[in-house]
Every structure is written in structure tokens, then in C-alpha cells.
Write a protein that holds these residues in place. Sequence first.
Motif, PDB file in Angstrom:
ATOM      1  N   ILE A 146       0.885  -1.204  -0.092  1.00 47.67           N
ATOM      2  CA  ILE A 146      -0.106   0.090   0.091  1.00 47.67           C
ATOM      3  C   ILE A 146       0.772   1.132  -0.175  1.00 47.67           C
ATOM      4  O   ILE A 146       0.813   2.179  -0.709  1.00 47.67           O
ATOM      5  N   SER A 248      -5.133  -9.570  -5.547  1.00 50.06           N
ATOM      6  CA  SER A 248      -4.651  -8.162  -6.026  1.00 50.06           C
ATOM      7  C   SER A 248      -6.088  -7.245  -5.499  1.00 50.06           C
ATOM      8  O   SER A 248      -6.232  -6.227  -6.032  1.00 50.06           O
ATOM      9  N   ILE A 249      -6.564  -7.434  -4.065  1.00 46.02           N
ATOM     10  CA  ILE A 249      -7.497  -6.721  -3.860  1.00 46.02           C
ATOM     11  C   ILE A 249      -7.030  -5.143  -3.148  1.00 46.02           C
ATOM     12  O   ILE A 249      -7.754  -4.303  -3.656  1.00 46.02           O
ATOM     13  N   VAL A 250      -5.741  -5.238  -2.626  1.00 49.68           N
ATOM     14  CA  VAL A 250      -5.370  -3.997  -2.254  1.00 49.68           C
ATOM     15  C   VAL A 250      -4.896  -3.271  -3.571  1.00 49.68           C
ATOM     16  O   VAL A 250      -5.232  -1.901  -3.528  1.00 49.68           O
ATOM     17  N   VAL A 251      -4.137  -3.782  -4.510  1.00 44.92           N
ATOM     18  CA  VAL A 251      -3.764  -2.900  -5.503  1.00 44.92           C
ATOM     19  C   VAL A 251      -5.139  -2.389  -6.336  1.00 44.92           C
ATOM     20  O   VAL A 251      -4.835  -1.160  -6.862  1.00 44.92           O
ATOM     21  N   SER A 253      -7.887  -1.811  -5.229  1.00 49.25           N
ATOM     22  CA  SER A 253      -8.435  -0.866  -4.488  1.00 49.25           C
ATOM     23  C   SER A 253      -7.753   0.617  -4.572  1.00 49.25           C
ATOM     24  O   SER A 253      -8.526   1.729  -4.604  1.00 49.25           O
ATOM     25  N   ILE A 254      -6.343   0.426  -4.454  1.00 48.60           N
ATOM     26  CA  ILE A 254      -5.802   1.899  -4.414  1.00 48.60           C
ATOM     27  C   ILE A 254      -5.774   2.288  -5.586  1.00 48.60           C
ATOM     28  O   ILE A 254      -6.040   3.662  -5.826  1.00 48.60           O
ATOM     29  N   GLU A 262     -11.212  -6.209  -6.273  1.00 50.02           N
ATOM     30  CA  GLU A 262     -11.924  -5.035  -5.919  1.00 50.02           C
ATOM     31  C   GLU A 262     -13.467  -5.626  -5.766  1.00 50.02           C
ATOM     32  O   GLU A 262     -14.054  -5.129  -4.744  1.00 50.02           O
ATOM     33  N   TYR A 265     -13.738  -7.294  -2.480  1.00 52.32           N
ATOM     34  CA  TYR A 265     -14.049  -6.410  -1.277  1.00 52.32           C
ATOM     35  C   TYR A 265     -15.151  -5.692  -1.054  1.00 52.32           C
ATOM     36  O   TYR A 265     -15.978  -5.603  -0.104  1.00 52.32           O
TER      37      TYR A 265
END
Length: 308
Positions: A146, A248-251, A253-254, A262, A265
Amino acid sequence: MTRYIIRRLLQFIPVILISTLIVYALVFAIPGDPIRALAGDRPMSDAVREQLRQQYNLDDPFFIQYFKYIWGVFTAADFGTTFQGRPVLDIIQQRLPVTVTLALVATAIQAVFGVIAGILCTIYKDRFIDRLVQVSTVMMVALPIIAIGFLLQLVFGLNLGWFPIAGNREGLVSYLLPAFTLASVSTGIIARLLRGELVDAMQSDYVRTATAKGLKRTRVIGRHGLRNAMIPVVTFIGADLASMLGGSIVVESIFNLPGLGEQVYRSISGQEGTVVVGIVTLMVIFFVVINLLVDLLYGLLDPRIRYE
């Protein structure tokens, strides 16, 4: 070879079943009533609520629900239906290309930069370039994804304006910053892994023989050392590609990418357990297939490996 592939596929069946069972159990254990969450503040009659519970098998025991779900997946490619009546498979088909593109670009980045860095470390072992790459890779591995994502957005997106910082409207260039973010940690790991393998390979008898014949160090590394040293690297890249598809949830979302991560999430937040289980089931299948392909690549990298 055929017998080997069939045997591996049979071994993967319990992996898929156990993995999906665990995920289904975790979703099943989420507190709250999804039907009530669907209604929100709007009134819903008991008859409608009961009809929805029967339609989505919410009153069945856990193992009955799981059996019905997994039977539908393997017999009719039915990953379930959302509470809004949309098939989960439609959501997957809409969002899968985004996640696959992101994962492939990230894999290409980490493979190219990681391998080049590992080779440079070996050629210039214990010199400035080697130390610089090792310090850089430690920083890449240590920093959270992140933080790397926000840093790349700030520097290359906002300040320099070279890349878009959100969405995928500008085509492949929209995936570069997210892909570099996703590949950052793995690039450092590949560089350090390949360096260690190449340094060990350079101590082997066949490499010493090639060096004694007067071959240049770069040719010895590329022709004799790199081929065997790449086996653990290929293993890591294959496993990492599979994990990128599901992690790849974090990427996403960013960088506001409309991919599977996404969607997971959003589905967790909206208590859409069917969507979460459907996407994770697909990711498990991808992981199994990619690992099988990696195993088959071993024979190309090292002819001594045989499939019996």
C-alpha cells in the motif's frame, strides 16, 4: 507424460474441494442476515424473506449448502447467483480480464527486472552494483504494497504526470503503475533468489570446466549457470502469478481497477457470500492449473527431470 498429468489432476481434486470448503465455511460463519442486509431500511414481508431464504438455500445445513454449490460448479459451471438475481459467472466474465491483464503485466515486470538484477549481482558479485541491488531489493521487500502504491501514484502520477493514477480507461498504460506496485515485492525476491542460485551454480564442476576453457564470464552465466538456476525462479513466478490473480484486492482498490479483487472487497462489505466463494473457487482452479504448467516447464529447463 499423459499418466503424469492425469495423476497430478487427480491429486488436485482434494485440494480444490478442501480449499473451497474452507472458504465456504468462512463465508457461512460471517455474522448477520444477508437477506436483511439486502432489504436495508426498506420493509420486507415475512413471505418474501422466507421465499428468498429458500431460493438461496439459506435454511439448509452447512454441508448441504456446500454440496449443492460445488455440484453446480462442476456439473453446470454454475457459480451461483447474487441476491440481485445476477449470475456470479457474469460478474467474473466482466471483471476477469482486468485482473488477468494486471497479473500478466506484473509477472512480466517482475520476471524481466528480477532476472536482470539477479544476473547483474552475479556478474558484479561483492561490488558496487551487487550491493546496490541487494539494498534496493531489501527495501522493496520491506515496504508494504500500500505504501509503494501511494508513492508511485504521488511521484509518477501526480507530480510527473507520466501515468494515470486510477481506472483503466487509457488502456495498457493504465496498468503500469498498479503492475509495478503488485510486482515490487516479488521482483526483490526473484533478484535475491536468482543471485543465490547463480552463485551456487558458479561453484559447480561443469561451470568451472567452462570457465577453464576460456569462455567469458557472461557467457558462462547465461549458457551454463542460468538454466539450472532458473528452476526455483520459475517455480516462484508460477506460484506468484496464481497468487496475484487472487491477491490483488489491495492494488485494485488503490488504483480503482474494476477487477476481481475489488469485487471481492465489495462483496464482503455487502455480505454477498456467493460472489466471494465463486471468485475464490475460480482462483483455486487457476492456482492448480498454473502449478501444473510450472511442473511441466521443469523438463524444458532441465532435461534430467523426467515424468514417470
